[in-house]
Motif scaffolding. Sequence first.
Motif: not given
Lengths: 405, 394
Positions: A18-20, A23-24, A28-32, A189-192
């Motif tokens: 949430a701090l990003k 890029n938020r 969130e897309d990755r997380l979902e 995972v996938g955000s980097n």
Amino acid sequence: MSTPEHDRAVLLRYHEIALKGQNRRWFEDRLEGNVRLLIERGLRAGGDPQARFSGKITRQHGRILIETAWNENVREALCNSFGLSSFSPIRKVPTDHASLIRGAIEEVDAYIRRHGQPSDFRVLSRRSDKVLPETSVELDQLIGGELLRAFPGLKVKLEKPALYVGIEVRRDRSFIWTEKVPGLGGLPVGSNGPLLAMLSGGLDSPVAAIQTLRRGSATRLMHFYGTPFVGEEVLRKVIDLARIVNRYQPKPEPLHVVPFGKLQERIALATSPKLRTVLYRRMMVRIACALAPRLGAHGLVTGESLGQVASQTVENLATINAAATLPIIRPLVTCDKDEIIAQAQRWGSYETSIRPGLDCCTLFADRHPALHSSIDEAEAQESRFPVQELVDEALAGIQVHEARW
Amino acid sequence: MKFHFFDNASTTPCCEEALGKFRQFAVEDFGNPSSSHALGQRAARAIQEARNFFAVTFQVGPEQVVFTGSGTESDNLAIQGIALARLSQPGRVLASATDHPAVRKTVLALAELGFDCQLIPVDRQGQIDHGKYLELLTPATQLVSIQQVNNITGAIHPVEELARVAKQRVPGLVFHTDSVQAFGKILHPIGGTSVDLVSISAHKVRGPKGVGALIILDRKLLADGLRPLIWGGEQEGGLRSGTQNAGLIAGFHAAAALTLSRREQSRAHAERLLARLRGELEARELAPRAIAWNSLNAVPQIASFSVPALPGSGGPLSRLLEERGFLVSTGSACSSTKPEPDPVLKAMGLPHAACTSALRISFSELTTEDEVTALAAALEESIRRMALLTGKRI
């Protein structure tokens, strides 16, 4: 007093992402996407390889909402998802006083039937939309008072009560929860960018790979297999470790197995036993750096920690690094063995790692290897065998093994 | 790749006779032996015939033969079964320091139940240290378990003599022997000797895996001296409940009959093979310079030796042999970082270098002399290769 299933959902909370800022959305897309894949994995474990998760996933006010009933599969999927601070099964009710109070009473009643009477409780309200006249504190008192009336045995305790009754007030439908499960934290995972993790079969490397996943990098997986000098039980063990790493990876990665024993034999026939472990490591790094781009990986991950074994002195790590063309990430570099064991137990790799199976790094090496190698020394030794030819042969001999969790 | 199998002490290929029985009772006469109808009774009859065969073989009554799931289970039933029946007054329990883990670990685990568990030391040849044995046999001793043939070195223990000595000292004790490696190779103890309980297993004698037996030589133990580990439908005289696998038991019967009938010729064959191996290794100047034999008084089917000049080489040597088509066993287990000496060799007091460079070669009646010659050549090649790789002189 069961609620219809469409009133049930699971609320996901996250803090770091949430701090990003800008890029938020991306995070969130990755997380979902990850959560959806992990839930589907659980559904497929039931025997239907085509099973899909059809529940709707929406985002509201810094939360992700999954429209699904609460079950063990959902819990397991969320327990393996990096990027969550916590999650709660919730009940949705219309946003009015009577519905909130009735919903809260029913949820507390359900909680008591599952877990028994808690010693104390408090209501914790949060207003995402200010559609009711009361402040959060006033709502706590209002609903808390009604709960005390409905359950005369309950006591209010504001600090660390046994039961939190969570209320999230929203415009149309508000949420009520009584259970908050801690998440794994980290980044989805996938955000980097992806990295290539070298798995040895010991305690350290799977922990290093999982720690890397926790920082958002998908990890491709490879193993240097000492065949024919080590037995197939070692390969089976590493495949099992790869499966454990994949447990935390929404898209499971296969294990790339590099035949390494014959290469070690060639090195051993030409070089000094004192330097062999460092020379093996330099060859591993060269092969991994050549493989990584083919797998879309931007760097390597190893389980090395400073000073743990002779090959892991500062000088030797420098000699090893000099053979690399990509960054080498060493998540455990300052960890003690005890800390690594605790991590291995946390991630569930400990029991597999301690199974018998010889590490190929010590093959033909001196019992007292060089502690302070230099790049010059290593290069002098490497002039005695065809480095590039051996790298090419190793790459050509790679076999790929499935390692799905 | 077709392998030359030199690991017959670990297991043997199932013989056709046993395989036929297994098939028959799995798909044709598949009834539950506890059923009273025809199919059930066919299975029950096969089990009875097997039981009678082992009863005659061990000179006991049929009710003294208990079929189990493995040699390990037989050892556990004997040791735990005796101990649990004496739980009100736990005393001393002894096992040899070189016994199979199925015995050693089971005995040591009894410490948790209040028993005084001790391991009997052995000498450099793996033989029981007689003086220490006598010292350990205190009046509180309730159970002694000593294997008949060691699974790593092939060392033979004179169990009937050891049992006699024990009972002279402590008349009431129970003596168990794990005959899993001995059965079919040398004469086993029978009813009327000082040994009370004998464990055997089918797959070491060309029977199927998954079946073994505990033979209760002393019928007094049937009364209340032995407590079952598995409770249920009272099969196997109540000592091992659970539906019996008639096919495995009949297969065990068939294989054991075959193996016992050829015991003498198998032994003579193994002696020829062993002599060939020794001769070949000497001719290749490996023995006695590089190779140290680990036991003198051993069955000829098991040859254990070390290459002490190449410490830690047991694992890699076995892999090099495998690459050349020869399957052998190492005398060491590999931990995640370094080769660990086998507890048996360690208990014999062999130096670390010998413990971590040990190989076990075990023959069967199917092994040929030509195979042994080829093995010796592969061994020489592998040892010289390892010496070169590690910079050691042989």
